[in-house]
Design a protein around this motif. Structure first.
Motif, mmCIF file in Angstrom:
data_model
loop_
_atom_site.group_PDB
_atom_site.id
_atom_site.type_symbol
_atom_site.label_atom_id
_atom_site.label_comp_id
_atom_site.label_asym_id
_atom_site.label_seq_id
_atom_site.Cartn_x
_atom_site.Cartn_y
_atom_site.Cartn_z
ATOM 1 N N ALA A 11 39.016 42.341 26.302
ATOM 2 C CA ALA A 11 38.039 42.874 27.240
ATOM 3 C C ALA A 11 36.619 42.520 26.841
ATOM 4 C CB ALA A 11 38.205 44.387 27.340
ATOM 5 N N PRO A 151 42.050 40.695 36.525
ATOM 6 C CA PRO A 151 42.711 41.994 36.333
ATOM 7 C C PRO A 151 44.215 41.844 36.112
ATOM 8 C CG PRO A 151 41.195 42.070 38.189
ATOM 9 C CD PRO A 151 41.305 40.630 37.797
ATOM 10 N N THR A 374 45.703 49.904 41.177
ATOM 11 C CA THR A 374 44.535 49.236 41.748
ATOM 12 C C THR A 374 44.802 47.748 41.979
ATOM 13 O OG1 THR A 374 43.691 48.904 39.502
ATOM 14 C CG2 THR A 374 42.910 50.848 40.705
ATOM 15 N N ASP A 416 37.415 48.629 43.187
ATOM 16 C CA ASP A 416 38.313 48.513 42.028
ATOM 17 C C ASP A 416 37.652 47.723 40.897
ATOM 18 O OD1 ASP A 416 40.268 49.961 43.266
ATOM 19 O OD2 ASP A 416 41.433 48.218 43.927
ATOM 20 N N HIS A 417 36.957 46.649 41.261
ATOM 21 C CA HIS A 417 36.270 45.848 40.252
ATOM 22 C C HIS A 417 35.117 46.633 39.622
ATOM 23 C CE1 HIS A 417 38.275 41.921 40.705
ATOM 24 N NE2 HIS A 417 38.445 42.274 41.964
ATOM 25 N N LYS A 419 34.926 49.855 39.219
ATOM 26 C CA LYS A 419 35.477 50.860 38.313
ATOM 27 C C LYS A 419 35.936 50.234 36.993
ATOM 28 C CE LYS A 419 37.144 53.901 42.010
ATOM 29 N NZ LYS A 419 38.358 54.434 42.729
ATOM 30 N N GLU A 420 36.534 49.043 37.079
ATOM 31 C CA GLU A 420 37.015 48.403 35.847
ATOM 32 C C GLU A 420 35.865 47.927 34.966
ATOM 33 O OE1 GLU A 420 39.181 44.370 35.493
ATOM 34 O OE2 GLU A 420 40.749 45.850 35.227
ATOM 35 N N GLU A 421 34.781 47.488 35.587
ATOM 36 C CA GLU A 421 33.654 46.945 34.835
ATOM 37 C C GLU A 421 32.703 48.012 34.334
ATOM 38 O OE1 GLU A 421 32.047 44.233 37.619
ATOM 39 O OE2 GLU A 421 33.706 42.790 37.445
#
Length: 422
Positions: A11, A151, A374, A416-417, A419-421
């Motif tokens: 990550a 992802p 997601t 979704d992107h 939230k992940e970032e």
């Protein structure tokens, strides 16, 4: 296949060393003898059977259609098993993870049309260049950054599309050859449904034993004993021509680094392991150059092999299955001509049913990871494009599935992107 939730190791790739270091000390002989068991040895044997059957049949078909001699084909088989065995044993012991190497089947398939108008020395020249390019890209660190940007659900949707045929193979093999395949399916279901039996005989191992008995009892094993026993590898001097380099080098590199290694990385992460992405790329490049010396296609980490190696047992002991697979691969390299004749004597239904049974849990996990939470739209686009077999510019459909699915997800799943970032 056991699954754990953990932080994605890549990550923040810029904070990690270029070549990932092991988290534990390397395993020695005593460690392997202590950790190995029936489940893990069976996984290694089945991984070897999988590699030595369908993929070898593809290699022989492509080589024969391209006019390769028997000596060149035997050398090709020797090279791919040699690199698979050396890389798997070394990496699995050092990292204490089931890190299974093999060779690029999509890469082999794309060689079919090329061998119709390119000479084999020209193709070998492309093998050498592709190996150097894969090595350079791995050493640059760019591969880990690419894999970190995509992802996991989208990657696993690609894996699900590639693995889907293993599930359908169970059905088709049972329909076409019920005498062999049906008892294997029954044994797997019985051993899975009755845990007491499954503890003594792993379900996949039980299916393997029942299948062997069915093949022998039905008289469907016809081995040709004529031919050499041991391999005699030959060196094909490469020719470096623009035609071959432009046609093959980039597709081979993308297939190894994104399609094949990407599958292997996704499968290993889903099983709770921490695969060394850049080391995978560098190793694939080094062993691809070794393969080229024997006139063989590029080396890589593959999804199916690693799915088989992680299909059962405790996570910290699964590396022993990879060691078994690697050692058997070295034996197969030594006995390459005999192996080819042996596998050609086995009915196709046995191989298809065994591969499908062994892969069924990996297929289930791929669908769960791809569509459970997601990035579901991007995963769906990836799955559809990959399953549609969209091949452009000699590059495998799985790459285009990842690319189109990722772009669609970026455009349509921004939340979704974000939230992940965050």
């Amino acid at each position: 296949m056991s699954v754990t939730t953990q932080p994605t190791p890549s990550a923040t790739p810029e904070r990690n060393p270029l070549l990932e270091r092991p988290d534990v000390r390397p395993a020695g002989v005593r460690d392997v003898l202590r950790d190995v068991g029936a489940h893990y040895a069976a996984n290694g044997v089945i991984g070897l059977i999988f590699s030595a059957s369908g993929p070898i049949a593809v290699t022989l078909a492509v080589g024969a259609a391209g006019g390769l001699t028997a000596a060149q084909l035997a050398s090709w088989v020797f090279g791919i098993f040699l690199s698979a065995g050396l890389a798997t044993v070394a990496m699995s012991l050092v990292y204490r993870q089931p890190l299974g190497f093999a060779w690029s089947i999509p890469g082999t398939v794309l060689l079919g049309p090329s061998l119709q108008h390119l000479s084999f020395p020209e193709v070998v020249g492309a093998f050498f260049t592709a190996g150097v390019l894969i090595l350079a890209l791995g050493a640059s660190g760019i591969v880990r950054r690419i894999m970190a940007a995509i992802p996991m659900p989208i990657v696993m949707a690609m894996v699900a599309a590639v693995f889907l045929r293993f599930g359908t193979d169970i059905v088709t093999s049972t329909r076409d050859n019920p005498v062999v395949a049906a008892p294997m399916v029954f044994a797997f279901v019985a051993l899975t449904a009755i845990p007491v039996l499954g503890r003594f005989v792993p379900p996949v191992l039980g299916a393997l034993v029942v299948g062997v008995v069915a093949v022998l009892a039905s008289g469907q094993f016809a081995f040709d004993s004529d031919g050499p026993l041991f391999a005699s590898p030959v060196f094909t001097a490469p020719e470096f021509t623009w035609a071959a380099q432009l046609e093959l080098v980039v597709p081979l590199a993308i297939t190894v680094l994104i399609v094949q290694n990407g599958q292997g990385i996704a499968v290993l992460r889903a099983a709770g392991h921490r695969p060394p992405v850049n080391v995978f790329a560098v190793s694939s490049g080094l062993f691809s150059v070794l393969n080229a010396g024997f006139g063989a296609v590029s080396a890589c980490v593959t999804g199916p092999t690693n799915a088989l190696l992680t299909s059962s047992g405790e996570k910290h002991r699964q590396y022993t299955g990879a060691v078994v697979y690697g050692v058997l691969s070295l034996v197969c390299a030594l006995l390459a001509p005999t192996l080819v004749r042996f596998m050609l004597a086995t009915p196709e239904a046995f191989v298809l049913a065994l591969g499908g049974i062994a892969m069924i849990k990996a297929l289930q996990q791929a669908f769960v990871t791809a569509f459970a939470t997601t990035f579901t739209l991007g995963s769906l686009v990836t799955f559809v494009v990959t399953i549609a077999d969209l091949n452009l510019f000699n590059i495998h459909a799985a790459f285009w599935g990842l690319l189109v699915g990722y772009v669609a997800s970026r455009l349509l799943e921004r939340d979704d992107h974000d939230k992940e970032e965050s």
